[in-house]
Design a protein around this motif. Structure first.
Motif, PDB file in Angstrom:
ATOM      1  N   ASN A   2       0.859  -1.182   0.000  1.00  0.00           N
ATOM      2  CA  ASN A   2       0.000   0.000   0.000  1.00  0.00           C
ATOM      3  C   ASN A   2       0.894   1.231   0.000  1.00  0.00           C
ATOM      4  O   ASN A   2       1.640   1.463   0.938  1.00  0.00           O
ATOM      5  N   THR A   3       0.843   2.018  -1.079  1.00  0.00           N
ATOM      6  CA  THR A   3       1.764   3.140  -1.218  1.00  0.00           C
ATOM      7  C   THR A   3       1.555   4.208  -0.164  1.00  0.00           C
ATOM      8  O   THR A   3       2.457   4.989   0.100  1.00  0.00           O
ATOM      9  N   SER A   4       0.404   4.248   0.482  1.00  0.00           N
ATOM     10  CA  SER A   4       0.202   5.241   1.527  1.00  0.00           C
ATOM     11  C   SER A   4       0.976   4.882   2.797  1.00  0.00           C
ATOM     12  O   SER A   4       1.215   5.733   3.634  1.00  0.00           O
ATOM     13  N   GLU A   5       1.391   3.645   2.949  1.00  0.00           N
ATOM     14  CA  GLU A   5       2.141   3.216   4.120  1.00  0.00           C
ATOM     15  C   GLU A   5       3.646   3.292   3.909  1.00  0.00           C
ATOM     16  O   GLU A   5       4.408   3.223   4.864  1.00  0.00           O
ATOM     17  N   TYR A   6       4.096   3.419   2.658  1.00  0.00           N
ATOM     18  CA  TYR A   6       5.514   3.421   2.323  1.00  0.00           C
ATOM     19  C   TYR A   6       5.867   4.641   1.492  1.00  0.00           C
ATOM     20  O   TYR A   6       5.059   5.129   0.715  1.00  0.00           O
ATOM     21  N   SER A   7       7.094   5.094   1.654  1.00  0.00           N
ATOM     22  CA  SER A   7       7.574   6.245   0.886  1.00  0.00           C
ATOM     23  C   SER A   7       8.875   5.873   0.179  1.00  0.00           C
ATOM     24  O   SER A   7       9.735   5.204   0.759  1.00  0.00           O
ATOM     25  N   TYR A  56      12.090   1.831  -0.805  1.00  0.00           N
ATOM     26  CA  TYR A  56      10.939   2.310  -0.045  1.00  0.00           C
ATOM     27  C   TYR A  56      11.120   1.930   1.414  1.00  0.00           C
ATOM     28  O   TYR A  56      11.688   0.875   1.713  1.00  0.00           O
ATOM     29  N   HIS A  58       8.896   2.088   5.354  1.00  0.00           N
ATOM     30  CA  HIS A  58       7.610   2.337   6.009  1.00  0.00           C
ATOM     31  C   HIS A  58       7.613   3.757   6.550  1.00  0.00           C
ATOM     32  O   HIS A  58       8.634   4.255   7.034  1.00  0.00           O
ATOM     33  N   ASN A  59       6.487   4.429   6.473  1.00  0.00           N
ATOM     34  CA  ASN A  59       6.393   5.819   6.910  1.00  0.00           C
ATOM     35  C   ASN A  59       6.785   6.015   8.368  1.00  0.00           C
ATOM     36  O   ASN A  59       7.281   7.078   8.740  1.00  0.00           O
TER      37      ASN A  59
END
Length: 80
Positions: A2-7, A56, A58-59
């Motif tokens: 899920n791209t919202s959880e990783y940058s 990437y 995790h945020n």
């Protein structure tokens, strides 16, 4: 993933990516390495992105990872 959880923190050739990955892991951060070229090759398609990867994290680990990445960049600039 899920791209919202990783940058995405870095993209480049696999040699630099391995250096970054190693430093992150040494500091307790588990990065995710995305390799589109290898995925395309395994699927039977040609790729212009061979050897080009993305890192990437995790945020929750983004701030710590960014500090480590900046240290690596500073070291690389000093040695060039």
């Amino acid at each position: 993933m899920n791209t919202s959880e990783y940058s995405k923190i870095y993209e480049g050739n696999f040699i630099l990516i391995n250096r970054i990955k190693s430093e992150l892991e040494n500091n307790g951060i588990v990065p995710i390495i995305k390799d589109e070229g290898e995925s395309q090759r395994l699927a039977g398609y040609g790729s212009l992105n061979q050897g080009f990867q993305e890192v990437y994290v995790h945020n929750d680990e983004l701030e710590k990872a960014t500090v480590i990445l900046e240290q690596i960049k500073t070291e690389m600039d000093a040695s060039s």
